[in-house]
Motif scaffolding. Structure first.
Motif, PDB file in Angstrom:
ATOM      1  N   ASN A 225     -30.378  -4.010 -26.435  1.00  0.00           N
ATOM      2  CA  ASN A 225     -29.768  -4.042 -25.459  1.00  0.00           C
ATOM      3  C   ASN A 225     -30.631  -4.479 -24.015  1.00  0.00           C
ATOM      4  N   PRO A 226     -31.159  -5.389 -24.069  1.00  0.00           N
ATOM      5  CA  PRO A 226     -32.511  -6.043 -23.601  1.00  0.00           C
ATOM      6  C   PRO A 226     -31.666  -5.875 -21.816  1.00  0.00           C
ATOM      7  N   VAL A 227     -32.736  -5.987 -20.802  1.00  0.00           N
ATOM      8  CA  VAL A 227     -31.912  -6.100 -19.418  1.00  0.00           C
ATOM      9  C   VAL A 227     -32.216  -7.618 -19.592  1.00  0.00           C
ATOM     10  N   ARG A 228     -31.218  -8.002 -18.376  1.00  0.00           N
ATOM     11  CA  ARG A 228     -30.642  -9.101 -18.150  1.00  0.00           C
ATOM     12  C   ARG A 228     -31.037 -10.079 -16.667  1.00  0.00           C
ATOM     13  N   ILE A 229     -32.157 -10.321 -16.482  1.00  0.00           N
ATOM     14  CA  ILE A 229     -32.583 -11.840 -15.544  1.00  0.00           C
ATOM     15  C   ILE A 229     -31.728 -12.940 -15.581  1.00  0.00           C
ATOM     16  N   LEU A 230     -31.619 -13.224 -14.454  1.00  0.00           N
ATOM     17  CA  LEU A 230     -31.055 -14.093 -14.095  1.00  0.00           C
ATOM     18  C   LEU A 230     -31.039 -15.339 -12.921  1.00  0.00           C
ATOM     19  N   SER A 231     -31.544 -16.786 -13.167  1.00  0.00           N
ATOM     20  CA  SER A 231     -31.593 -17.284 -11.581  1.00  0.00           C
ATOM     21  C   SER A 231     -30.225 -18.374 -11.658  1.00  0.00           C
ATOM     22  N   VAL A 232     -30.240 -18.837 -10.117  1.00  0.00           N
ATOM     23  CA  VAL A 232     -29.005 -20.521 -10.502  1.00  0.00           C
ATOM     24  C   VAL A 232     -29.741 -20.876  -9.774  1.00  0.00           C
ATOM     25  N   GLY A 233     -30.405 -21.939  -9.655  1.00  0.00           N
ATOM     26  CA  GLY A 233     -30.458 -22.934  -8.492  1.00  0.00           C
ATOM     27  C   GLY A 233     -30.961 -24.288  -9.722  1.00  0.00           C
ATOM     28  N   ARG A 234     -30.760 -25.709  -9.150  1.00  0.00           N
ATOM     29  CA  ARG A 234     -31.412 -26.667 -10.225  1.00  0.00           C
ATOM     30  C   ARG A 234     -32.888 -26.390 -10.224  1.00  0.00           C
ATOM     31  N   ALA A 235     -33.181 -27.119 -11.015  1.00  0.00           N
ATOM     32  CA  ALA A 235     -34.673 -26.727 -11.263  1.00  0.00           C
ATOM     33  C   ALA A 235     -36.096 -28.523 -11.013  1.00  0.00           C
ATOM     34  N   ARG A 258     -34.171 -11.001 -21.209  1.00  0.00           N
ATOM     35  CA  ARG A 258     -32.861 -12.050 -20.982  1.00  0.00           C
ATOM     36  C   ARG A 258     -33.551 -13.072 -20.054  1.00  0.00           C
ATOM     37  N   TRP A 259     -33.739 -13.883 -20.451  1.00  0.00           N
ATOM     38  CA  TRP A 259     -33.225 -14.549 -19.309  1.00  0.00           C
ATOM     39  C   TRP A 259     -32.461 -16.320 -19.396  1.00  0.00           C
ATOM     40  N   ARG A 283     -35.748 -15.617 -26.023  1.00  0.00           N
ATOM     41  CA  ARG A 283     -35.033 -14.661 -24.568  1.00  0.00           C
ATOM     42  C   ARG A 283     -35.093 -15.551 -23.869  1.00  0.00           C
ATOM     43  N   VAL A 284     -34.726 -16.710 -23.441  1.00  0.00           N
ATOM     44  CA  VAL A 284     -34.209 -17.918 -22.066  1.00  0.00           C
ATOM     45  C   VAL A 284     -33.297 -18.586 -22.779  1.00  0.00           C
ATOM     46  N   GLU A 285     -31.982 -19.295 -21.777  1.00  0.00           N
ATOM     47  CA  GLU A 285     -31.066 -19.540 -22.145  1.00  0.00           C
ATOM     48  C   GLU A 285     -30.859 -20.288 -21.318  1.00  0.00           C
ATOM     49  N   MET A 286     -31.243 -22.201 -21.125  1.00  0.00           N
ATOM     50  CA  MET A 286     -30.815 -22.980 -20.254  1.00  0.00           C
ATOM     51  C   MET A 286     -29.870 -23.385 -20.374  1.00  0.00           C
ATOM     52  N   HIS A 287     -29.250 -23.894 -19.008  1.00  0.00           N
ATOM     53  CA  HIS A 287     -27.748 -24.078 -18.168  1.00  0.00           C
ATOM     54  C   HIS A 287     -27.619 -25.086 -18.060  1.00  0.00           C
ATOM     55  N   GLN A 301     -22.720  -9.547 -14.882  1.00  0.00           N
ATOM     56  CA  GLN A 301     -23.209  -9.194 -16.275  1.00  0.00           C
ATOM     57  C   GLN A 301     -24.849  -9.147 -16.043  1.00  0.00           C
ATOM     58  N   ALA A 302     -25.877  -9.394 -14.857  1.00  0.00           N
ATOM     59  CA  ALA A 302     -26.463  -9.706 -14.730  1.00  0.00           C
ATOM     60  C   ALA A 302     -27.118  -8.135 -14.482  1.00  0.00           C
ATOM     61  N   ASP A 303     -28.486  -7.975 -14.778  1.00  0.00           N
ATOM     62  CA  ASP A 303     -28.907  -6.548 -13.788  1.00  0.00           C
ATOM     63  C   ASP A 303     -30.505  -7.560 -13.340  1.00  0.00           C
ATOM     64  N   LEU A 304     -30.628  -8.372 -12.719  1.00  0.00           N
ATOM     65  CA  LEU A 304     -31.669  -8.837 -11.898  1.00  0.00           C
ATOM     66  C   LEU A 304     -31.403 -10.211 -11.337  1.00  0.00           C
ATOM     67  N   PHE A 305     -31.873 -10.632 -10.361  1.00  0.00           N
ATOM     68  CA  PHE A 305     -31.640 -11.928  -9.848  1.00  0.00           C
ATOM     69  C   PHE A 305     -32.861 -12.294  -9.018  1.00  0.00           C
ATOM     70  N   VAL A 306     -34.085 -12.864 -10.129  1.00  0.00           N
ATOM     71  CA  VAL A 306     -34.629 -14.037  -9.388  1.00  0.00           C
ATOM     72  C   VAL A 306     -34.701 -15.315  -8.879  1.00  0.00           C
ATOM     73  N   LEU A 307     -35.235 -15.603  -7.683  1.00  0.00           N
ATOM     74  CA  LEU A 307     -35.605 -16.813  -7.296  1.00  0.00           C
ATOM     75  C   LEU A 307     -36.511 -17.377  -6.087  1.00  0.00           C
ATOM     76  N   PRO A 308     -38.078 -17.451  -7.292  1.00  0.00           N
ATOM     77  CA  PRO A 308     -39.048 -16.777  -6.262  1.00  0.00           C
ATOM     78  C   PRO A 308     -39.379 -18.585  -5.558  1.00  0.00           C
ATOM     79  N   CYS A 309     -38.832 -18.619  -5.006  1.00  0.00           N
ATOM     80  CA  CYS A 309     -38.660 -20.180  -4.051  1.00  0.00           C
ATOM     81  C   CYS A 309     -40.445 -19.916  -3.157  1.00  0.00           C
ATOM     82  N   ARG A 310     -40.154 -21.512  -3.183  1.00  0.00           N
ATOM     83  CA  ARG A 310     -42.085 -21.682  -2.569  1.00  0.00           C
ATOM     84  C   ARG A 310     -41.637 -22.830  -1.351  1.00  0.00           C
ATOM     85  N   ILE A 311     -42.493 -23.615  -1.252  1.00  0.00           N
ATOM     86  CA  ILE A 311     -43.251 -24.625   0.164  1.00  0.00           C
ATOM     87  C   ILE A 311     -43.109 -25.848  -0.512  1.00  0.00           C
ATOM     88  N   ALA A 312     -42.597 -26.903  -1.376  1.00  0.00           N
ATOM     89  CA  ALA A 312     -43.265 -28.107  -2.138  1.00  0.00           C
ATOM     90  C   ALA A 312     -43.852 -28.458  -1.139  1.00  0.00           C
TER      91      ALA A 312
END
Length: 421
Positions: A225-235, A258-259, A283-287, A301-312
């Motif tokens: 029952n792993p913790v579920r980590i989610l990110s949404v956004g264009r790579a 799982r990410w 441990r990674v799923e990419m869609h 379904q997620a436990d944690l949402f992570v989006l570590p944005c930066r200035i390109a």
């Protein structure tokens, strides 16, 4: 008859721009007559349910001028004798001298077609994004001697030269933008700071209502029952997803996770190769991008949402990613960075966590802390949810936008009915 607005868009419909579709739908519901004008044809094979509710017709301009030379030439012949053509052509030549690119020529050609095929009865031009769509809007508005306005967001502000922003703001009646930082920047460049308004996108809380139950029990201790980590956004570079991959690879071995990443993007293959090299692919799923209803199911379904944005490196950055607002609406604890408008949503340690961009160690530590402490995750998740429901209801933001249109003399059919009653 309600006021008719021609809305210029970079690409419609587009899965990654639900905030645009949401605004269009709300303007439609308010009773404005809309015609959508898109610079590009869509490439996404799927759409959001919200797009099915939008009934406005869509006109597609020539994406590349050489693909439709007869249409472009016919447009030039049709508009070259209009009173505003010479002024628009002079504006184009001034811009071309400072930006001698094919893209600049393409925008003027698209503006010729837009002006020649202008929607019958339209009284206003409104462009989404202040870079290329607003170039087309500005040239067409000059050709037809019409008033126009713009909505600015993130990349379009920070990767556009100041001279171009300054001149567009001078030419437009007004502009709105979705972060305080973007608003400050545009106000500094505007001939009249009052032209620029801060209008958050918000989200439709009828679509993103509070879930009936949110579980904060998982702590990464159970392999089954792993913790579920989610990110949404264009790579893309500004999302910092490579930082996230490195931080995940450094989590302690006794944390099971799982990410899931949703969004595709130009760097998706590069990100997948990085995940393989780091040894975390199992441990990674990419869609690719997914419809909003499917993304909502992932939030829940997620436990944690992570989006570590930066200035390109080119200055591109996020404004205030709507996906953070969406995730918080579902009570999901969010970790991000203090870039642009993100601190306007996430107060570090109270409604989520903020770490420095590109800091793998800080991100790993933040994730480990909230994974091991479900009570902290619940505290942050519920506070973030309350923040969204208090300040990011799209009904308030759309009211501000409608107010700007009405102050400009445009009246929706809903407003007309109220006046008549």
């Amino acid at each position: 008859m309600s006021s008719h607005i021609a809305v210029v868009l970079k690409c419609y419909p587009r899965l990654s721009e639900t905030f645009v579709a949401q605004e269009i739908l709300e303007l439609q519901r308010a009773g404005f007559q809309l015609t959508l004008v898109s610079l590009r044809h869509p490439t996404d094979k799927r759409t959001h349910p919200i797009n099915d509710e939008i009934v406005a017709p869509v006109t597609y301009l020539p994406e590349y001028l050489h693909h439709e030379p007869r249409r472009v030439f016919a447009a030039w012949r049709a508009v070259r004798r209009l009173p505003g053509y010479r002024a628009a052509f002079r504006s184009f030549l001034r811009d071309l001298a400072r930006d001698a690119t094919r893209n600049r020529v393409r925008r003027f050609g698209q503006a010729l077609v837009f002006a020649a095929e202008f929607p019958a009865g339209a009284k206003w031009i409104y462009s989404h994004f202040i870079h290329t769509p607003s170039s087309v809007a500005r040239y067409a508005a000059e050709i037809r001697e019409m008033r126009w306005s713009a909505s600015a967001h993130a990349k379009d502000i920070w990767t556009s030269p100041d001279w171009e922003l300054r001149e567009k703001l001078a030419a437009a009646d007004w502009a709105v933008t979705c972060t305080a930082g973007g608003s400050r920047h545009l106000k500094q460049l505007a001939d009249d700071a009052g032209k620029v308004s801060l209008v958050y996108h918000g989200i439709d809380l009828s679509r993103f209502g509070r879930p009936t139950a949110v579980s904060y029990d998982r702590n990464g201790g159970a392999p089954e029952n792993p913790v579920r980590i989610l990110s949404v956004g264009r790579a893309v570079k500004k999302k910092g997803l490579d930082t996230l991959a490195h931080a995940l690879a450094r989590l302690p071995e006794d944390i099971h996770w799982r990410w899931t990443h949703i969004g595709g993007g130009e760097l998706a293959d590069e990100l997948k190769s990085l995940v393989d090299r780091l040894g975390i692919a199992d441990r990674v799923e990419m869609h690719a991008s997914r419809p909003q209803s499917e993304v909502l199911a992932e939030y829940r379904q997620a436990d944690l949402f992570v989006l570590p944005c930066r200035i390109a490196p080119n200055g591109d950055r996020d404004g205030l990613p709507n996906v953070l607002v969406e995730a918080q609406s579902q009570g999901v604890t969010c970790i991000s960075t203090p870039i642009s408008g993100i601190p306007e949503l996430i107060e570090d340690g109270r409604t989520g966590l903020l770490v420095p961009p590109d800091d793998i160690t800080a991100l790993r530590s933040a994730m480990e802390g909230v994974i091991r402490d479900p009570s902290l995750r619940e505290k942050l998740g519920r506070a973030g949810q309350d923040r969204v429901f208090q300040a990011f209801d799209h009904r308030a933001s759309i009211g501000q936008l409608i107010g700007r249109f009405e102050a400009s003399g445009l009246t929706s059919s809903v407003a007309q009915e109220k006046l008549a009653s």
